[in-house]
Design an enzyme around this catalytic site. Structure first.
Site, PDB file in Angstrom:
ATOM      1  N   HIS A  17       0.940  -1.122   0.178  1.00  0.00           N
ATOM      2  CA  HIS A  17       0.007  -0.092   0.032  1.00  0.00           C
ATOM      3  C   HIS A  17       0.944   1.279   0.022  1.00  0.00           C
ATOM      4  O   HIS A  17       0.667   2.227  -0.696  1.00  0.00           O
ATOM      5  CB  HIS A  17      -0.825  -0.038   1.148  1.00  0.00           C
ATOM      6  CG  HIS A  17      -1.972   1.035   1.191  1.00  0.00           C
ATOM      7  ND1 HIS A  17      -3.125   0.953   0.680  1.00  0.00           N
ATOM      8  CD2 HIS A  17      -1.587   2.368   2.102  1.00  0.00           C
ATOM      9  CE1 HIS A  17      -3.529   2.476   0.920  1.00  0.00           C
ATOM     10  NE2 HIS A  17      -2.815   3.051   1.554  1.00  0.00           N
ATOM     11  N   GLU A  18       1.617   1.479   1.153  1.00  0.00           N
ATOM     12  CA  GLU A  18       2.591   2.540   0.922  1.00  0.00           C
ATOM     13  C   GLU A  18       3.597   2.573  -0.269  1.00  0.00           C
ATOM     14  O   GLU A  18       3.935   3.741  -0.627  1.00  0.00           O
ATOM     15  CB  GLU A  18       3.571   2.358   2.308  1.00  0.00           C
ATOM     16  CG  GLU A  18       2.577   2.238   3.489  1.00  0.00           C
ATOM     17  CD  GLU A  18       1.629   3.469   3.693  1.00  0.00           C
ATOM     18  OE1 GLU A  18       1.928   4.897   3.109  1.00  0.00           O
ATOM     19  OE2 GLU A  18       0.774   3.465   4.490  1.00  0.00           O
ATOM     20  N   HIS A  21       1.814   4.502  -2.917  1.00  0.00           N
ATOM     21  CA  HIS A  21       1.860   5.973  -2.767  1.00  0.00           C
ATOM     22  C   HIS A  21       3.228   6.627  -3.185  1.00  0.00           C
ATOM     23  O   HIS A  21       3.228   7.600  -3.968  1.00  0.00           O
ATOM     24  CB  HIS A  21       1.585   6.460  -1.209  1.00  0.00           C
ATOM     25  CG  HIS A  21       0.270   6.102  -0.746  1.00  0.00           C
ATOM     26  ND1 HIS A  21      -0.887   6.612  -1.495  1.00  0.00           N
ATOM     27  CD2 HIS A  21      -0.295   5.519   0.245  1.00  0.00           C
ATOM     28  CE1 HIS A  21      -2.019   6.355  -0.812  1.00  0.00           C
ATOM     29  NE2 HIS A  21      -1.629   5.441   0.254  1.00  0.00           N
TER      30      HIS A  21
END
Length: 360
Positions: A17-18, A21
């Site tokens: 997920h990170e 980003h």
């Protein structure tokens, strides 16, 4: 070791997920000064040319930091490569990239599950009527259904050997409360056509029967092309099931709130899966990854969806909301989420078997 395996799966999903980003920002030339897996005290860190990479003590979380909000940053406030100075579309891509990464990763986990571990299926087609429920068996009995019958088709939908055929039949029954369903049934060497009208229940239609796969359950590995197709079908099924779950949580909160699971419960489930069938961790990871994506896209403060909502408002107004308003909303949302997380952790920890034994 099974608990560590479950925690490792969650840590990987958070990392993905990170990374979504991070990659979305760096690929557009946007400054990123921190990339952290976990929260709390730093266990390990590496200072790159621009970004500090860190692993922290508590792996159930993470964040990507931007110098926009860092008072010690030496980057000029008007730098075009600061996130806040980028057009709305650029910022929306960065904010939504974590969700997109989780969805893509979930799909490939399902493909890997089918290709490397295999897919479970029944040896015979159809859905077995295992038993009749005593409290509502009059509806099944009146239609002529008997234990041991095999439902070959319902309303012209044929059932094969997939274990998901049971869910398909349940959905037909659930959505046809008070309406007759035509069933094609195999009873020994006989082929029968019966009509049954599901009884209306709060959760949908019911005919009061216990369903099971037909024959034995075996595991079959699929080739790569078939794995992509089966992975896509399972991805769609899980995504639909997850959306329906959130819909029920909103529309019927009183009855479904108790089913909400926090980090401790998720780790417990994952540990049980790892202990009994390590290969199913792929499926467990895909399921959690999809849930993580959908939760994060909800328009709630402190989540990715909340930040996207601010961008939408900015687009409609032609300017962003005042900083104090955004900070107040985000801080309030963060406190509520932290409070909910702590409540679930305490509640679920107290329900663990080894914890309860300590107080006996």
């Amino acid at each position: 070791m099974s608990v560590l395996a479950a925690i490792a799966v969650l840590a990987v999903l958070i990392l993905v997920h990170e990374l979504g980003h991070f990659i979305a920002a760096r690929s557009q030339g946007i400054h990123v000064n921190r990339f952290s897996l976990g929260f709390g005290p730093i266990l390990w860190k590496y200072q790159g040319p621009e970004t500090e990479y860190a692993i922290r003590a508590f792996p159930l979380g993470g964040f990507v930091g931007f110098p926009d909000d860092d008072p010690d940053s030496d980057i000029p406030p008007n730098d075009p490569n600061l996130l806040r100075n980028r057009p709305i579309l650029d910022r929306a891509i960065v904010i939504s990239a974590g969700v997109i990464a989780n969805l893509i990763f979930a799909y490939f986990l399902l493909v890997a599950q089918v290709n490397l571990v295999g897919v479970s299926q029944a040896t015979l087609p159809g859905v077995l009527i295992k038993q009749l429920a005593p409290e509502v068996s009059n509806v099944a009995v009146q239609a002529g259904i008997k234990p041991g019958d095999v439902i070959i088709a319902a309303n012209n939908k044929e059932f094969g050997t997939s274990l998901q055929e049971i869910e398909g039949l349940r959905e037909i029954i659930k959505t046809n409360a008070g309406k007759p369903i035509q069933l094609e049934i195999a009873r020994g060497d006989q082929r029968l056509s019966l009509n049954v009208t599901p009884e209306a229940k709060p959760a949908g239609g019911s005919i009061g029967v216990g369903l099971a796969p037909n024959g034995q359950i075996v595991r079959r590995r699929a080739n790569l092309i078939e794995a992509f197709n089966l992975g896509a079908a399972e991805f769609q099924r899980i995504l639909t099931m997850t959306f329906q779950g959130f819909k029920q949580l909103i529309t019927n909160f009183g009855e479904t709130a108790g089913q909400v699971a926090g980090p401790v419960k998720i780790v417990e489930i994952g540990a049980s899966i790892a202990q009994n069938d390590t290969g199913s961790l792929f499926y467990f990871g895909a399921l959690i990854s999809i849930n993580l994506a959908i939760i994060n896209i909800l328009p709630l403060p402190a989540l990715d969806g909340g930040q996207l909502a601010f961008l939408l408002i900015e687009g409609l107004r032609g300017k962003p909301l005042p900083s104090r308003v955004q900070e107040g909303v985000m801080q309030t949302g963060l406190m509520l989420l932290l409070g909910l997380g702590i409540f679930l952790i305490v509640k679920e920890t107290s329900q663990l078997e080894w914890v309860q034994k300590l107080f006996q």
